[in-house]
Design a protein around this motif. Structure first.
Motif, PDB file in Angstrom:
ATOM      1  N   PHE A  55       0.859  -1.189   0.000  1.00 20.44           N
ATOM      2  CA  PHE A  55       0.000   0.000   0.000  1.00 20.44           C
ATOM      3  C   PHE A  55       0.894   1.237   0.000  1.00 20.44           C
ATOM      4  CE2 PHE A  55      -2.755  -3.252   1.749  1.00 20.44           C
ATOM      5  CZ  PHE A  55      -3.980  -2.970   1.164  1.00 20.44           C
ATOM      6  N   PHE A 112     -12.126   5.469 -10.205  1.00 19.11           N
ATOM      7  CA  PHE A 112     -12.410   5.479  -8.770  1.00 19.11           C
ATOM      8  C   PHE A 112     -13.821   6.008  -8.573  1.00 19.11           C
ATOM      9  CE2 PHE A 112      -7.890   5.445  -9.054  1.00 19.11           C
ATOM     10  CZ  PHE A 112      -7.405   4.863  -7.906  1.00 19.11           C
ATOM     11  N   ASP A 149     -13.328   8.908  -3.222  1.00 19.23           N
ATOM     12  CA  ASP A 149     -11.888   8.979  -3.512  1.00 19.23           C
ATOM     13  C   ASP A 149     -11.571  10.243  -4.304  1.00 19.23           C
ATOM     14  OD1 ASP A 149     -10.510   6.731  -2.370  1.00 19.23           O
ATOM     15  OD2 ASP A 149     -11.593   5.440  -3.758  1.00 19.23           O
ATOM     16  N   ILE A 173     -11.516  13.344  -1.967  1.00 12.61           N
ATOM     17  CA  ILE A 173     -10.271  13.413  -1.180  1.00 12.61           C
ATOM     18  C   ILE A 173      -9.134  13.865  -2.099  1.00 12.61           C
ATOM     19  CG2 ILE A 173      -8.656  12.129   0.292  1.00 12.61           C
ATOM     20  CD1 ILE A 173     -11.586  12.086   1.391  1.00 12.61           C
ATOM     21  N   THR A 229      -3.719   9.992  -3.336  1.00 14.57           N
ATOM     22  CA  THR A 229      -4.597   8.873  -3.005  1.00 14.57           C
ATOM     23  C   THR A 229      -3.741   7.699  -2.571  1.00 14.57           C
ATOM     24  OG1 THR A 229      -6.577   7.661  -3.708  1.00 14.57           O
ATOM     25  CG2 THR A 229      -4.732   7.667  -5.248  1.00 14.57           C
ATOM     26  N   TRP A 230      -4.401   6.664  -2.007  1.00 13.76           N
ATOM     27  CA  TRP A 230      -3.651   5.434  -1.708  1.00 13.76           C
ATOM     28  C   TRP A 230      -3.901   4.411  -2.794  1.00 13.76           C
ATOM     29  CZ3 TRP A 230      -6.229   0.822  -1.223  1.00 13.76           C
ATOM     30  CH2 TRP A 230      -7.579   0.872  -0.870  1.00 13.76           C
ATOM     31  N   LEU A 231      -2.885   3.650  -3.089  1.00 11.63           N
ATOM     32  CA  LEU A 231      -2.994   2.568  -4.072  1.00 11.63           C
ATOM     33  C   LEU A 231      -2.380   1.309  -3.495  1.00 11.63           C
ATOM     34  CD1 LEU A 231      -1.672   4.105  -7.437  1.00 11.63           C
ATOM     35  CD2 LEU A 231      -4.053   3.703  -6.804  1.00 11.63           C
TER      36      LEU A 231
END
Lengths: 429, 169
Positions: free
Chosen positions: A24, A139, A143, A146, A153-155
């Motif tokens: 992550f 997305f 998402d 944000i 973003t988180w991936l």
């Protein structure tokens, strides 16, 4: 152990030399995009964050595409909310109907997306920009909210599937047929949580537009993204459009892949995806003769100028079958104008087709060609789930533009021989 | 965070076009979207479902579009969670972002019947069928996803985080 293209792009966006599938990571985004369906929710959530301004007004793109021009009061209100937000935030790239089009043709056309970048788009077909090696992914609205606020973003770093296309294609076979075959091969879940990396000499031969079609439909295998190599065709497209420096990547020879899928295109026929899954794919010959009610030529998958030209070439001087109505929608206003100048719009109009300006329209059963119970359509779009283009019992067959245009004239799903006979007729007439 | 709910069981490839058809995408209100949840799949669903019930589905629940209206509609109609053999990538993420737990657990699907009651322990990643007594193990959520669900979704979670990062915040 080397890295895939997806791993290299992600590493470059989180300040790391090395990322591995399953990790992550928080990434810096180059662009955030939403449309008139997803932006209203995203804007509502954005307002709850306690943030006044978007992270970068040049890097938040808002496009009216789905229910435009407004089909009813609710969709007019949604566009109004998006328009007011764009004004308030002084968004550089906000597109009204008539000035933009479908985002997935529009953003590449305008040079808003570039190779080596990461794009978070609140639309599933954001994957399209992978054709020019933009790691672009679909997305949801939260998402997106944000990302509009933070530019991050988180991936989860995806494992990659190596999809290798070999051989030389025959006439009538396009990028659409390549990607339908791949989805047929790996299934609608085949690339879930994964990236697809496109390899092979058969792809060098494709136009950039056919590559957009292929990257676009990686979504139908649930891929996080579908990435092409950057070659001279990419640079020819991107060069005059993108006004900033960008990077391109090649995978390392020892990169690790979750899976390798090889497809020899040499003997391939045009493909068709029958109801009710994009993976329900066969040679079009297997479905030839099935009678239809509607043809749709357009969408983010096949609404590019070469697609429109191909359809016009077949429909020129002919009439849409008496039992059938045809809808043609060039994906953007610019494509529409070029089609107009080339006389293509006249060809469709005289053939008895309805022509509209850049919108998603019938692809999602939005407007301009919604299907009644039990009706059957041939469409150049991307999905054929129950209810996708209208009533849940309506059937959608997905094909390339030449086959769809032939279907409009003949009133049935055609074979390659049908298309050839039509064109031969025009030569001898 | 534990959930106990009665099961409504559906099949594979339940896509976003049937979870909430495009004709309702002009709606944004959770309760309004909820009134049309799954209506193209099971028109009687909204009249049968009770608050706190759980959707149990096969492979690739939520495939198709990125519309967040899909998990919002499920929340709006009162679903407490979705358990599936597998989820489409975007749906899974959207679902957690709006505060609707989505748990991948093939064996729970394979062995449950409609009307069974499932107990879900999110931190442990277990799904217990109260009829059979069987405890099914799924991959537990990473801590930050549990924190997102605890906060009620990604927006409240991020709001707190941004406030804490602000000077003097």
């Amino acid at each position: 152990m080397g890295h895939t293209i997806a791993e290299k792009i992600i590493a470059a966006h989180c300040g790391r030399d090395d990322v591995r599938p399953g990790e992550f990571v928080d990434v810096d985004l180059d662009l955030v995009m939403a449309n008139d369906v997803t932006a209203p929710l995203a804007i509502r959530e954005f307002r709850k964050l306690g943030v006044d301004r978007v992270w970068d007004r040049d890097k938040v793109v808002l496009v009216g595409s789905h229910f435009v021009p407004a089909k009813d009061i609710a969709s007019a209100q949604n566009m109004k909310d998006m328009r007011e937000f764009a004004r308030e935030q002084e968004i550089t790239h906000f597109f009204e109907p008539g000035k933009g089009g479908i985002e997935h043709a529009l953003l590449p056309q305008e040079g808003i997306v570039a190779p080596g970048e990461i794009v978070l788009g609140a639309d599933s077909h954001t994957n399209t920009y992978g054709a020019i090696q933009s790691l672009a992914s679909g997305f949801g609205s939260t998402d997106c909210a944000i990302a509009m606020a933070t530019g991050k973003t988180w991936l989860k770093v995806p494992p990659s599937i190596k999809a290798v296309f070999t051989g030389k294609r025959k006439a009538w076979v396009t990028g659409k047929d390549f990607i339908l075959r791949l989805i047929g091969e790996i299934g609608v879940e085949g690339a879930n949580y994964q990236a697809i990396e496109f390899h092979g000499e058969a792809l060098r031969d494709l136009t950039i537009y056919e590559r957009f079609t292929m990257a676009n439909m990686t979504t139908e295998a649930q891929a996080k993204c579908g990435l092409f190599f950057v070659d001279e065709k990419t640079l020819e497209f991107v060069g005059p459009r993108v006004k900033r420096a960008f990077s391109s990547y090649e995978p390392d020879p020892d990169a690790a892949y979750a899976r390798v899928v090889e497809i020899d295109v040499s003997g391939m026929e045009p493909q068709v995806a029958a109801p009710f899954l994009p993976s329900n794919v066969s040679d079009i010959a297997d479905k030839a003769g099935i009678e239809i009610d509607q043809v749709f030529i357009g969408s983010c998958t096949n609404g590019w100028l070469p697609d429109i030209r191909t359809a016009a070439q077949i429909m020129r001087g002919r009439q849409v079958h008496p039992r059938v109505r045809a809808v043609v929608i060039p994906a953007t206003q610019q494509i529409y104008v070029e089609a107009l100048k080339e006389g293509l719009i006249e060809v469709f109009a005289e053939a008895g087709a309805a022509v509209a300006a850049g919108t998603c329209g019938p692809c999602l059963g939005g407007s301009l060609g919604v299907l009644a119970p039990g009706e059957r359509a041939v469409s150049t779009s991307n999905r054929n789930f129950p209810g996708r283009m209208g009533h849940r019992s309506a059937e959608v067959y997905l094909t390339n533009p030449a086959m769809a245009a032939t279907a409009a004239i003949l009133g049935r799903i055609p074979s390659v021989e049908d298309a050839e006979a039509l064109l031969h007729e025009s030569v001898t007439a | 965070m534990n959930i106990q709910g009665r099961v409504w069981k559906y099949g594979d490839d339940i896509d976003t076009d049937v979870i909430i058809p495009a004709r309702y995408l002009t709606l944004t209100d959770e309760n309004e979207l909820g009134k049309h949840c799954l209506e193209d799949l099971d028109p009687s669903f909204v009249s049968k479902v009770q608050p706190g019930d759980v959707i149990l589905a096969g492979n690739l629940f939520g495939c198709g579009s990125s519309r967040e209206h899909a998990p919002i509609a499920l929340k709006g109609v009162g679903c407490a969670a979705v358990v599936a053999r597998s989820f489409a990538r975007i749906f899974l993420r959207n679902s957690i972002n709006v505060g609707l737990p989505a748990i991948e657990c093939p064996s729970a699907y394979d062995t449950a019947q409609e009307g069974d009651v499932l107990e879900i322990d999110l931190a442990a990643g277990t799904v217990t069928n109260t009829r059979t007594g069987a405890v099914h193990q799924s991959a537990p959520y990473p801590q930050f996803m549990l924190d997102v669900l605890d906060a009620g979704g990604l927006v409240p979670f991020t709001r707190e985080k941004l406030a804490a990062e602000r000077p003097g915040g």
